[in-house]
Design a protein around this motif. Structure first.
Motif, PDB file in Angstrom:
ATOM      1  N   VAL A  82      -2.235   2.075  11.624  1.00  0.00           N
ATOM      2  CA  VAL A  82      -2.947   1.015  10.886  1.00  0.00           C
ATOM      3  C   VAL A  82      -2.366  -0.350  11.270  1.00  0.00           C
ATOM      4  O   VAL A  82      -3.101  -1.300  11.548  1.00  0.00           O
ATOM      5  N   ALA A 129      -6.158   7.207   2.665  1.00  0.00           N
ATOM      6  CA  ALA A 129      -5.110   8.096   3.175  1.00  0.00           C
ATOM      7  C   ALA A 129      -3.905   8.087   2.236  1.00  0.00           C
ATOM      8  O   ALA A 129      -3.292   9.114   1.999  1.00  0.00           O
ATOM      9  N   PHE A 130      -3.576   6.909   1.703  1.00  0.00           N
ATOM     10  CA  PHE A 130      -2.404   6.820   0.846  1.00  0.00           C
ATOM     11  C   PHE A 130      -2.697   7.248  -0.592  1.00  0.00           C
ATOM     12  O   PHE A 130      -1.848   7.808  -1.250  1.00  0.00           O
ATOM     13  N   PHE A 131      -3.876   6.943  -1.071  1.00  0.00           N
ATOM     14  CA  PHE A 131      -4.156   7.187  -2.489  1.00  0.00           C
ATOM     15  C   PHE A 131      -4.987   8.436  -2.740  1.00  0.00           C
ATOM     16  O   PHE A 131      -5.214   8.800  -3.866  1.00  0.00           O
ATOM     17  N   ILE A 136     -13.240  -0.904   7.811  1.00  0.00           N
ATOM     18  CA  ILE A 136     -13.057   0.540   7.657  1.00  0.00           C
ATOM     19  C   ILE A 136     -11.582   0.924   7.722  1.00  0.00           C
ATOM     20  O   ILE A 136     -11.146   1.784   6.971  1.00  0.00           O
ATOM     21  N   LEU A 137     -10.798   0.268   8.595  1.00  0.00           N
ATOM     22  CA  LEU A 137      -9.417   0.697   8.754  1.00  0.00           C
ATOM     23  C   LEU A 137      -8.657   0.572   7.437  1.00  0.00           C
ATOM     24  O   LEU A 137      -7.917   1.474   7.047  1.00  0.00           O
ATOM     25  N   LEU A 138      -8.866  -0.556   6.737  1.00  0.00           N
ATOM     26  CA  LEU A 138      -8.184  -0.745   5.469  1.00  0.00           C
ATOM     27  C   LEU A 138      -8.635   0.334   4.481  1.00  0.00           C
ATOM     28  O   LEU A 138      -7.825   0.895   3.743  1.00  0.00           O
ATOM     29  N   ILE A 170     -12.927   4.494  16.036  1.00  0.00           N
ATOM     30  CA  ILE A 170     -12.239   5.586  15.337  1.00  0.00           C
ATOM     31  C   ILE A 170     -13.177   6.785  15.213  1.00  0.00           C
ATOM     32  O   ILE A 170     -12.858   7.905  15.613  1.00  0.00           O
ATOM     33  N   VAL A 222      -4.182  11.332   9.487  1.00  0.00           N
ATOM     34  CA  VAL A 222      -4.674  11.283   8.110  1.00  0.00           C
ATOM     35  C   VAL A 222      -4.895  12.697   7.581  1.00  0.00           C
ATOM     36  O   VAL A 222      -4.481  13.031   6.471  1.00  0.00           O
ATOM     37  N   SER A 239     -13.261  -0.333  14.480  1.00  0.00           N
ATOM     38  CA  SER A 239     -13.522   0.670  13.457  1.00  0.00           C
ATOM     39  C   SER A 239     -14.510   1.709  13.975  1.00  0.00           C
ATOM     40  O   SER A 239     -14.391   2.886  13.695  1.00  0.00           O
ATOM     41  N   LEU A 245     -12.681  11.599   4.320  1.00  0.00           N
ATOM     42  CA  LEU A 245     -11.961  10.694   3.427  1.00  0.00           C
ATOM     43  C   LEU A 245     -12.851  10.140   2.322  1.00  0.00           C
ATOM     44  O   LEU A 245     -12.487   9.201   1.639  1.00  0.00           O
ATOM     45  N   LEU A 286       0.836  -1.196   0.000  1.00  0.00           N
ATOM     46  CA  LEU A 286       0.000   0.000   0.000  1.00  0.00           C
ATOM     47  C   LEU A 286       0.875   1.251   0.000  1.00  0.00           C
ATOM     48  O   LEU A 286       0.666   2.190  -0.773  1.00  0.00           O
ATOM     49  N   ILE A 326      -9.694   3.301   5.282  1.00  0.00           N
ATOM     50  CA  ILE A 326      -9.064   4.558   5.693  1.00  0.00           C
ATOM     51  C   ILE A 326      -7.624   4.595   5.183  1.00  0.00           C
ATOM     52  O   ILE A 326      -7.177   5.600   4.622  1.00  0.00           O
ATOM     53  N   ALA A 327      -6.905   3.484   5.350  1.00  0.00           N
ATOM     54  CA  ALA A 327      -5.515   3.441   4.917  1.00  0.00           C
ATOM     55  C   ALA A 327      -5.413   3.689   3.413  1.00  0.00           C
ATOM     56  O   ALA A 327      -4.612   4.509   2.952  1.00  0.00           O
ATOM     57  N   ILE A 328      -6.251   3.003   2.641  1.00  0.00           N
ATOM     58  CA  ILE A 328      -6.200   3.161   1.184  1.00  0.00           C
ATOM     59  C   ILE A 328      -6.454   4.610   0.790  1.00  0.00           C
ATOM     60  O   ILE A 328      -5.728   5.202  -0.003  1.00  0.00           O
ATOM     61  N   ALA A 384       1.396   3.747  -3.403  1.00  0.00           N
ATOM     62  CA  ALA A 384       0.814   5.083  -3.352  1.00  0.00           C
ATOM     63  C   ALA A 384       1.448   5.959  -4.423  1.00  0.00           C
ATOM     64  O   ALA A 384       2.628   5.814  -4.727  1.00  0.00           O
ATOM     65  N   PRO A 385       0.630   6.837  -5.015  1.00  0.00           N
ATOM     66  CA  PRO A 385       1.136   7.646  -6.137  1.00  0.00           C
ATOM     67  C   PRO A 385       2.346   8.476  -5.719  1.00  0.00           C
ATOM     68  O   PRO A 385       2.461   8.896  -4.570  1.00  0.00           O
TER      69      PRO A 385
END
Lengths: 336, 272, 328, 279
Positions: A306, D131-133, D123-125, A275, A294, A272, D218, A26, D127-129, A30-31
């Motif tokens: 994470v 956040a990164f993308f 949800i966490l995954l 959060i 974030v 989840s 997000l 991941l 959020i991670a996706i 990322a870009p």
């Protein structure tokens, strides 16, 4: 039994590795250049160079993954750009608040949902059953942050009964021992602080419990009903046992496995859900830390959180599996 | 009238030579992998139009044998020859695909043996459709013919399995098995789940079909009475081995092996 | 009524017993229609029938093993002097496990998988009360030895999944005998077992019957089996008792055409080219009962009068009664 | 009798809830008469049915039309959740059916992958996706699908495992039916009913997740109004303007409630055992 436990624990190892690989991918996918992604927006060229060296970004991918794993094993997630502190330290500070919230929420949810589910199953078709399924469907349909906001609006805003944010008032002195407010205050004999802590945790924990009650109640109900249709329950009745004895000795123990399962599954919802709930109630836990990581694009901190959440979740699931061993002799005794 | 095949000696339709089956145990973390032997050295012959009974208690390997013969499972040793075709030769690595063996099966459970979401016509014609037949007229004709053969009205084709009783469903299963014109029919406990009054109807149907089509039948059962009624020859399986074989009359009236004796004595029969 | 096989020393007596199951929305189905039979002390009585004959419903109604308000009983069903059709729920509750006990078809699913054999038997003993822990422990071992476990001491602490099918059924029997019941209901207890184990279980039941003067109501679909082991037989068809009488007489000389046809259906050695006749047609469904004899549409002796009215049980042999206008 | 009524009640209430949201998504914009992003600070925090400005559901702190924004939120939620359901359904059912039917080593490998996706807290995954993308419509759909195919997969696998030992499948194999034939004619048709039911519940959780993500900032880019985003923005004003807290949440609640009720109703219809439990 030992074999079963060992098998379950070892079975989690490939999953842990795959999860680590997934997070690594991941970050890599990322870009943009990984270093610029990992760095904060205001990072200088020197920062980037330091990053590259720290994460070994000039190395082949496999080597990088190896670095990633070793860092992970040493619980080293790098330095947060927003807080200028080691990620591990930040997580360590926030973790107790999240655990405290989750445990109280789970206790509230289980204490309401399991008896409700069992009671509705034993009085199938009654008004109580109807009410139970109504509560269940309403509970799973309302988003927790909305419930949270409404509770803040009514209980804190209009009625002014309970505080709407934080763990304890800022001006209350509490020496940190375990990091758990409810435990620290009792250890230090500060009953007043304990009460304040309880008041603060009540709204967020209730909010968090709300969504779980429906599901746990529904599963408990159908678990008890399913067991009720088993032939050994007929045997128990035919033996001459009283209804109370049949329920206590035969129905409930056998319904425990599915109930534990659903509570285990709900741990995910708990994490989840926490959060969002932490954000709503400004609860100083891991969730609100993730939120600020974030929103400020603090990638090391985000990655670290994470990973922490995920590994906590995996360990909890293994733990739930081990509980089965205690309950079910078929897993305990070797023969299949 | 006895089946003509019984009197005219001819080449067997199916010959099994020293069939063996060992299940590879899964190796576990703390345990050595151990194999479980399900069948050892099972050999027999079935002539055209002959009904061979295979008897044994649960776990004796009779169902495994059936699954190996139709090709649902692979034997670990031995040969299986049908006429001049080699179906299985473990040593030579020959395992003919199921459809090419021309062996069909009728199953035990009249409920789980028919797909509840398929009309009876589609159930019966499935073998032809798998083989690539798409002509609806031809399929309908063949289905009607098969249904007639097993004693069901042609209208049955447009109904669903749940609209039929257990016995009727077994008839549908027989029609499905016969539509591809197999040389051998295997019936695995095909009447065990039926009430006695219905059971006799299905047994007689199998006899009729044998007489009419001259097909060989392997009849697997735990019920000595049923075997005695239906079968010409019988083999008795215990723990994966043949302990006794011969004509049904001889084996059942004068069992020579201890196990067979015990088995037959345990089964209460009306005439004794 | 005209049950000539009625016995004075009856443990169970069913007289014109009808059973109705409530099917919801105010409708009920008559599952069992005016059945009369009795079981003497120490007698092995078998109720035989095909699926849908009502045999299991009769067995379960003896203990009222139905959800509340789903079963309605008419007529009389007396066990140990208590009429179960009118007895209050608490009375029936007190009879379970004491006067009447029961074993089932699937010994695997009939035992609680989470409890040891000892705890399950102990629970049954404790229903009566009055015994100390030590005494109950001894009683468990005694019961296990009674059902011929070679090593009761070790079986005691085992869980059901550690036992084979036959052993489970014997553990069930031990549990059923815990309080010396007068009547044991055995609902197809050997159907799920291999024939050699079946033999073992039945021999055991016979021995217990002789030792304890136990009466057994044995539910089965297997005529050849009950001929070998039962004292008397009742043949059920479509919720109606067609014929009852001593096992050997009834099976060797049935007087009801249905009994005859059923016995003729049992496969046996066949002369080359000959066929045994099956019974044509289908068993009538519970939902569409009709007047007259239930078997009439499939009966080779059917006459015009078979299609109407009630047909009563009439003696056809010294010890046999049949519900037929044209008996054999 | 009562059970029957309760069943029908589920259906009716479910249709009314979901129907009202669909009507809102389709026609809300026509009634609103304002652009969802059009600001009019003069009419800020106008209550619903307020006398001024003709804002049927009132305005937010920037004077934007709440009805127009609710409409946009409905469209975004339904579109995203719909795509997620279809995508995850197709992937999950196919992978699950194949895994269960093939069994053996291939099944174990597929299940390891499934376990890995499932090892992330929900949800966490996502959020991670995100956040990164970075947040975008496509990324939200991917982030929500990445775990949602798994319930389909699990159920499809369990059913395929159960079905593969059915005798009619053995019969098909003996007649020469290959994997594709058996899947198409015997397994997939038997999975359809449960896939539709899971789909309904999946859509409900997808809407909840989408709104949570929007709430955390997000979701889709902030220029597109969403229910979650509206709740996040309105959070500071709720004591002065309750409608900012109530309305968007009500939108989410009604949609999810409608879906859950319809899913329940369908399950009761299709599962004779569950229906029996009720009666």
């Amino acid at each position: 039994m030992l074999r079963h436990i060992a098998g379950r624990v070892l079975g989690a190892v490939p999953v842990v590795l795959l999860v680590a690989l997934g997070i690594f991918a991941l970050v890599r996918l990322a870009p943009g250049d990984a270093a610029s992604t990992l760095a904060a927006e205001d990072a200088t060229e020197a920062d980037l160079a330091r990053m590259r060296a720290q994460w070994g970004l000039d190395q082949p991918v496999l080597v990088q993954f190896f670095y990633f794993l070793t860092n992970l094993a040493r619980l080293d997630f790098g330095t947060s750009y927003r807080y200028h502190a080691p990620v591990t330290e930040l997580i360590g500070q926030r973790l107790p608040a999240t655990i405290e919230l989750a445990v109280i929420a789970l206790l509230i949810a289980a204490a309401i949902a399991v008896p409700l589910g069992v009671a509705t199953a034993l009085r199938k078709g009654s008004w109580l059953d109807g009410l139970g399924s109504l509560v269940a469907v309403l509970g799973v349909s309302a988003p927790s942050f909305w419930i949270g906001i409404l509770l803040v609006l009514f209980v804190s805003g209009y009625l002014n009964l309970l505080p709407s944010s934080g763990r304890i008032p800022l001006d209350v002195p509490l020496r940190e021992m375990t990091g758990f407010v409810l435990i620290d205050s009792l250890l230090q004999g500060q009953v007043g602080v304990f009460r304040q802590g309880l008041e603060h945790i009540l709204l967020p924990a209730t909010t968090l419990a709300f969504g779980m009650i429906g599901i746990i109640a529904r599963i408990s109900r159908s678990a008890v009903i399913d067991v009720g249709q088993e032939e050994f329950v007929v045997t128990a009745v035919a033996k001459g046992l009283k209804r109370r004895e049949v329920v206590r000795n035969h129905l409930l123990p056998n319904a425990t496995v599915p109930i534990i399962t659903i509570i285990g599954l709900e741990l995910g919802t708990l994490i989840s859900g926490s959060i969002v709930v932490e954000v709503v109630f400004s609860w100083p836990g891991l969730g609100s830390l993730l939120y600020s990581a974030v929103t400020s694009r603090d990638i090391p901190l985000t990655t670290g959180i994470v990973i922490s959440y995920t590994f906590i979740f995996i360990s909890l699931n293994v733990l739930v599996d081990l509980v089965y061993v205690l309950i079910d002799p078929r897993l305990r005794v070797g023969r299949a | 009238m006895p089946a003509p095949a019984m009197t005219i000696p001819s080449a067997p339709v199916l010959r099994a030579e020293r069939i063996g089956k060992t299940y590879q145990g899964r190796s576990r973390l703390f345990a050595q992998a151990t194999g479980v032997t399900a069948l050892t050295d099972v050999s027999f012959e079935v002539g055209p139009g002959e009904i061979l009974g295979i008897v044994g208690e649960s776990g004796c390997g009779k169902s495994t044998l059936a699954r190996i013969i139709v090709g649902l499972e692979q034997a670990s040793a031995g040969r299986l020859v049908a006429g001049d075709a080699t179906l299985v030769d473990v040593a030579a690595g020959i395992f003919l695909p199921p459809a090419a063996r021309r062996i069909q099966m009728v199953f035990q459970d009249p409920y789980s043996s028919l797909n509840p979401r398929m009309k009876v016509g589609d159930v019966v014609s499935e073998g032809l459709r798998i083989a690539g037949e798409t002509d609806r007229r031809l399929l309908a004709d063949r289905v009607a013919g098969m249904l007639r053969l097993v004693g069901l009205p042609a209208e049955a084709a447009s109904r669903y399995p749940f609209q039929f009783s257990g016995g009727q469903r077994q008839r549908i299963g027989i029609a499905r098995a016969l539509i591809t014109e197999p040389r051998i029919l295997i019936a695995d406990e095909a009447v065990s789940a039926l009430d006695v009054s219905v059971q006799m109807q299905i047994l007689n149907l199998l006899l009729d079909i044998r007489d009419r089509l001259g097909i060989a039948v392997l009849f697997i059962s735990h019920d000595i009475g049923v075997i005695e009624y239906l079968c010409d020859k019988v083999i008795v399986l215990a723990q994966g081995k043949i302990v006794e074989s011969g004509s049904a009359d001889a084996v059942i009236s004068k069992p020579s092996h201890v196990y067979t004796k015990k088995l037959i004595d345990a089964v209460p029969r009306i005439q004794d | 009524m005209h049950d000539t096989s009625r016995i004075d020393d009856a443990v169970l007596e069913a007289d014109q017993l009808s059973l109705f199951l409530r099917a919801g929305r105010g409708t009920e189905l008559k599952i069992v229609d005016s059945v009369s039979f009795s079981i003497a002390r120490g007698e092995f009585y078998a109720l035989v029938g095909e699926s849908g004959s009502g045999k299991t419903v009769i067995a379960r109604s003896l203990m009222r093993l139905f959800p509340p308000n789903t079963l309605r009983m008419e007529g009389r069903l007396v066990v140990d002097g208590v009429d179960l059709t009118t007895a209050p729920a608490s009375r029936v509750q007190r009879m379970r496990g004491r006067s009447i006990s029961m074993i089932f078809q699937e010994p695997m699913t009939s035992l609680n998988p989470l409890m040891t054999v000892e705890r399950q038997i102990d629970e049954a003993i404790a229903v009566v009360g009055g015994m100390g822990r030590r005494e109950r422990r001894e009683r468990v071992v005694e019961l296990l030895a009674d059902v011929q476990f070679a090593n009761p001491g070790s079986v005691r602490s085992m869980y059901p999944h550690e036992l084979s099918g036959g052993m489970r059924q014997r553990a069930m029997i031990a549990m059923a005998l815990a309080n010396n019941p007068s009547l044991l209901i055995a609902d197809e207890p050997t159907t799920a077992l291999d024939v050699t184990i079946q033999e073992e279980i039945l021999q055991l039941l016979l021995r217990l019957r002789d030792q304890h003067g136990l009466s057994i109501l044995f539910i089965s679909h297997d005529l050849s089996l009950v001929r070998r082991f039962a004292d008397r037989i009742g043949v059920l068809y479509g919720g109606v008792l067609m014929e009852t009488g001593p096992a050997h007489e009834l099976i060797d000389h049935p007087t009801h055409p249905y009994s005859r046809a059923l016995i003729d259906c049992i496969p046996r050695r066949r002369e080359a080219g000959k066929r045994q006749a099956g019974i044509d047609g289908l068993v009538p469904g519970v939902a569409d009962w009709f007047d007259g004899c239930r078997f009439a549409p499939r009966c080779p002796r059917m006459a015009e009068d078979c299609r109407h009215g009630r047909i009563e049980m009439t003696p056809t042999q010294p010890a046999q009664v049949a519900r037929c206008l044209h008996p054999l | 009798m009562q059970a029957w009524r309760f069943l029908e009640l589920k259906f009716i209430v479910g249709v009314v809830c979901l129907g009202s949201i669909i009507v809102l998504a389709l026609f809300g914009g026509l009634v609103a008469g304002h652009d969802p992003n059009e600001q009019n600070l003069l009419f800020a925090l106008e209550p619903p049915f307020g006398p001024e400005g003709g804002y049927l559901l009132g305005t937010d702190h920037l004077g934007r039309d709440l009805l127009a924004r609710m409409t946009s939120g409905a469209r975004v939620s339904l579109a995203i959740a719909g795509s997620v359901v279809v995508l995850s359904g197709v992937v999950g059912v196919l992978v699950g059916a194949l895994s269960g039917y093939l069994s053996g080593t291939r099944d174990i490998l597929i299940q390891k992958v499934v376990e890995t996706f499932w090892a992330f807290p929900p949800i966490l995954l996502a959020i991670a996706i995100l956040a990164f993308f970075g947040p975008s419509l496509t990324n939200v759909i991917i982030a929500l699908t990445i775990q949602r195919w798994i319930p389909y997969c699990r159920i499809a696998r369990a059913q395929a495992l159960m079905l593969r030992s059915r005798e009619y499948i053995s019969a098909a194999k003996i007649m020469g039916g290959g994997t594709v034939w058996v899947l198409r004619h015997h397994i997939l048709p038997n999975l359809l009913a449960s896939a539709i039911i899971i789909g309904t519940f999946t859509m409900a959780t997808a809407i909840l997740a989408e709104s949570s993500l929007s709430f955390l900032g997000l979701g889709v880019p902030p220029s597109v109004p969403t229910w979650g985003g509206m709740l996040a923005e309105g959070r500071s004003y709720i004591t002065r303007a309750w409608w900012l807290a109530v309305l968007p949440g009500l939108g989410i609640f009604l949609t999810v409630l409608g879906l859950n009720l319809l899913g329940d109703w369908m399950r009761d219809q299709l599962d004779p055992k569950a229906a029996l439990n009720l009666s």
